[in-house]
Design an enzyme around this catalytic site. Structure first.
Site, mmCIF file in Angstrom:
data_model
loop_
_atom_site.group_PDB
_atom_site.id
_atom_site.type_symbol
_atom_site.label_atom_id
_atom_site.label_comp_id
_atom_site.label_asym_id
_atom_site.label_seq_id
_atom_site.Cartn_x
_atom_site.Cartn_y
_atom_site.Cartn_z
ATOM 1 N N ILE A 1 32.870 51.168 43.176
ATOM 2 C CA ILE A 1 33.427 52.462 42.760
ATOM 3 C C ILE A 1 33.973 52.341 41.345
ATOM 4 C CG2 ILE A 1 35.191 54.215 43.209
ATOM 5 C CD1 ILE A 1 35.101 53.451 46.133
ATOM 6 N N GLY A 2 34.603 51.229 41.090
ATOM 7 C CA GLY A 2 35.173 51.038 39.751
ATOM 8 C C GLY A 2 35.830 49.679 39.666
ATOM 9 N N ASP B 1 53.884 51.380 39.728
ATOM 10 C CA ASP B 1 52.734 51.688 38.860
ATOM 11 C C ASP B 1 52.258 53.125 39.097
ATOM 12 O OD1 ASP B 1 50.960 51.033 36.852
ATOM 13 O OD2 ASP B 1 49.454 50.228 38.219
ATOM 14 N N GLY C 1 39.041 47.676 37.966
ATOM 15 C CA GLY C 1 40.303 47.704 37.237
ATOM 16 C C GLY C 1 40.481 46.369 36.555
ATOM 17 N N ARG C 2 41.671 46.115 36.082
ATOM 18 C CA ARG C 2 41.885 44.887 35.336
ATOM 19 C C ARG C 2 41.761 43.650 36.208
ATOM 20 N NH1 ARG C 2 47.247 46.427 33.918
ATOM 21 N NH2 ARG C 2 46.689 48.167 35.248
ATOM 22 N N PHE C 3 42.226 43.747 37.435
ATOM 23 C CA PHE C 3 42.242 42.540 38.249
ATOM 24 C C PHE C 3 41.585 42.702 39.601
ATOM 25 C CE2 PHE C 3 45.808 42.189 35.309
ATOM 26 C CZ PHE C 3 45.319 41.110 34.578
ATOM 27 N N GLY C 4 40.828 43.757 39.727
ATOM 28 C CA GLY C 4 40.140 43.929 40.992
ATOM 29 C C GLY C 4 38.973 44.878 40.846
ATOM 30 N N ASP D 1 47.738 52.467 45.346
ATOM 31 C CA ASP D 1 48.148 51.298 44.552
ATOM 32 C C ASP D 1 49.642 51.026 44.512
ATOM 33 O OD1 ASP D 1 46.298 49.617 43.642
ATOM 34 O OD2 ASP D 1 46.250 50.316 41.577
ATOM 35 N N VAL E 1 36.827 47.709 43.014
ATOM 36 C CA VAL E 1 36.914 48.513 44.229
ATOM 37 C C VAL E 1 35.501 48.903 44.678
ATOM 38 C CG1 VAL E 1 37.819 50.644 45.251
ATOM 39 C CG2 VAL E 1 39.194 49.377 43.578
HETATM 40 P P1 ATP Z 1 44.181 49.647 36.696
HETATM 41 O O1 ATP Z 1 43.606 48.290 36.770
HETATM 42 O O2 ATP Z 1 44.824 49.954 35.407
HETATM 43 O O3 ATP Z 1 45.073 49.973 37.878
HETATM 44 P P2 ATP Z 1 42.322 51.398 37.885
HETATM 45 O O4 ATP Z 1 43.352 52.170 38.668
HETATM 46 O O5 ATP Z 1 41.135 52.160 37.368
HETATM 47 O O6 ATP Z 1 42.960 50.649 36.681
HETATM 48 P P3 ATP Z 1 41.664 50.034 40.320
HETATM 49 O O7 ATP Z 1 42.928 50.399 41.021
HETATM 50 O O8 ATP Z 1 41.155 48.642 40.540
HETATM 51 O O9 ATP Z 1 41.792 50.182 38.768
HETATM 52 O O10 ATP Z 1 40.554 51.073 40.746
HETATM 53 C C1 ATP Z 1 39.198 50.950 40.329
HETATM 54 C C2 ATP Z 1 38.483 52.252 40.672
HETATM 55 O O11 ATP Z 1 38.451 52.453 42.084
HETATM 56 C C3 ATP Z 1 39.139 53.480 40.064
HETATM 57 O O12 ATP Z 1 38.122 54.354 39.630
HETATM 58 C C4 ATP Z 1 39.874 54.101 41.237
HETATM 59 O O13 ATP Z 1 39.976 55.495 41.096
HETATM 60 C C5 ATP Z 1 38.974 53.728 42.405
HETATM 61 N N1 ATP Z 1 39.728 53.612 43.665
HETATM 62 C C6 ATP Z 1 40.825 52.862 43.893
HETATM 63 N N2 ATP Z 1 41.260 53.002 45.155
HETATM 64 C C7 ATP Z 1 40.409 53.876 45.752
HETATM 65 C C8 ATP Z 1 40.322 54.462 47.068
HETATM 66 N N3 ATP Z 1 41.200 54.162 48.032
HETATM 67 N N4 ATP Z 1 39.317 55.327 47.312
HETATM 68 C C9 ATP Z 1 38.418 55.651 46.359
HETATM 69 N N5 ATP Z 1 38.435 55.134 45.110
HETATM 70 C C10 ATP Z 1 39.419 54.260 44.800
#
Ligand code: ATP
Length: 380
Positions: free
Chosen positions: A32-33, A214, A35-38, A231, A40
């Site tokens: 899905i995407g 956060d 982030g910096r340390f994970g 988060d 999804v």
């Molecule tokens: P950061 O690392 O700054 O927190 P981020 O929020 O984009 O950045 P992640 O929290 O790892 O990083 O999320 C990565 C992607 O997955 C984002 O596009 C986020 O919207 C999506 N995502 C996170 N949790 C869910 C969820 N429960 N359902 C659907 N999409 C999600």
């Protein structure tokens, strides 16, 4: 006493087991995407889920490479001497301090730079950043939550190197996507409805003794008008990575993060302080203020300003000016209260909720500052 502690630990271990999901039981589909340390993934575990797989590939890699760091600092927007001094972490003599707002405070021990943001994509975490115990502790926090405005925590994979958090899959888009990417306009009434739901979810977290740490538009989904906050409580293990370069004294600043930080957090920013930043319920309220501003104005506060200028201003108590914001006094008051310099002057979420509920809807709807004809609606 010892027997009591032993029993308690046994109980905790047993109840943690309830939430331990064997990695093999998960099915992972598309990303899905990241982030910096994970990363999804859309996944399946007794139904649709979101799986956040934490990056733990190489615990020995450094988050921040000294060479790149030096290169980036050289490219920084102030004089060579200033950059050199910043690298050496020595204060600039007063006479040499740049006169523009984009300068590093003389006492800074960190070197904030817009470019450091990029460096945080190094695909590794140091032992310093990720400790299994902290992870388990934060997972234990996560499992205590059940609220319609909070993402549902389903469990976690807790056996390294596979560390993952499994939650319900959010449909819809984040507020960040609505506001900053799609440029959707939120009417004042719609903003109030969203803010009320955020306050409800946050009020619940705080009542359970959980600090989000956060809160930001990237972590708030909108599903058919319903707010879902994600988060929470996982900041320590996933969010900050401090330099382990030769000097070991640099701080990476994630993009879009600073404007959510209360003055007391900004003032506490320094290397090796990642797990000790003074997060509190009040710092969550400050972050909520920024979300409220984004909803109303469609942009971040301190838009376009470099991190060091934001740090300097927020740290000494300056706020984003609201003079160009055409909104009612009540709306601006909420913002100013949430952004109060003194933490104890910020309202709590139940108070915010009741203030938001009392905002006169009709007047809001007629306010000239809020668009009536929308090219694009955020009412997804
Ligand atoms: P950061 O690392 O700054 O927190 P981020 O929020 O984009 O950045 P992640 O929290 O790892 O990083 O999320 C990565 C992607 O997955 C984002 O596009 C986020 O919207 C999506 N995502 C996170 N949790 C869910 C969820 N429960 N359902 C659907 N999409 C999600």
């Amino acid at each position: 006493m010892t027997a009591f502690i032993h029993r308690r630990r046994l109980f905790e271990e047993l109840s943690m087991k309830e939430w331990d999901i064997p990695y093999d039981e998960l099915k992972l589909f598309e990303v899905i995407g990241t982030g910096r340390f994970g990363t999804v993934y859309r996944g399946s575990w007794h139904g649709a889920v979101a799986v956040k797989l934490l990056h733990v590939h190489s615990l020995t890699d450094h988050c921040l490479q000294l060479d790149t760091f030096k290169h980036e600092v050289r490219a920084f927007a102030f004089t060579r001497q200033a950059a050199a001094r910043a690298l050496a972490h020595r204060p600039l003599p007063a006479a040499r301090q740049p006169t523009s707002t984009s300068w590093i405070p003389p006492t800074a021990r960190y070197v904030p730079s817009p470019s450091l943001v990029k460096l945080l994509h190094v695909n590794s975490l140091t032992d310093h950043c990720l400790q299994l115990d902290t992870f388990k502790h934060e997972v234990a926090t996560f499992r205590k939550t059940r609220h319609e405005n909070l993402v549902l925590f389903m469990g976690a994979c807790m056996k390294p190197p596979r560390l993952a958090i499994v939650t319900s899959l959010c449909k819809g888009m984040t507020l960040h996507t609505h506001i900053h990417l799609r440029k959707d306009k939120f009417t004042a009434n719609k903003s109030v409805l969203v803010a009320q739901q955020i306050s409800q979810g946050m009020g619940y977290l705080h009542a359970r003794g959980i600090i989000h740490k956060d809160l930001k538009t990237k972590n708030i989904f909108l599903e058919n008008g319903k707010v879902v906050i994600t988060d929470f409580g996982l900041f320590s293990v996933t969010k900050l990575c401090f330099g382990t370069n030769a000097r070991g004294d640099s701080l990476g600043i994630p993009p879009g993060w600073l404007c959510y930080l209360a003055p007391e957090l900004v003032r506490a920013l320094r290397p090796h302080a990642s797990l000790h930043l003074p997060f509190s319920k009040d710092t969550d309220v400050y972050a909520f203020g920024t979300v409220w501003y984004e909803l109303l104005c469609g942009e971040y506060p301190f838009k376009g300003q470099p991190p060091e200028a934001i740090i300097w201003q927020v740290g000494k108590g300056a706020k984003q000016s609201l003079s160009n914001m055409q909104a009612s006094r009540d709306i601006k008051d909420i913002l100013m209260l949430c952004w109060s310099y003194r933490a104890n002057e910020r309202p709590d979420f139940p108070h915010l909720l009741s203030t938001l509920e009392k905002l006169p809807r009709k007047r809001l709807a007629r306010s000239p500052s809020h668009p009536v004809h929308l090219s694009r609606s955020a009412d997804s």
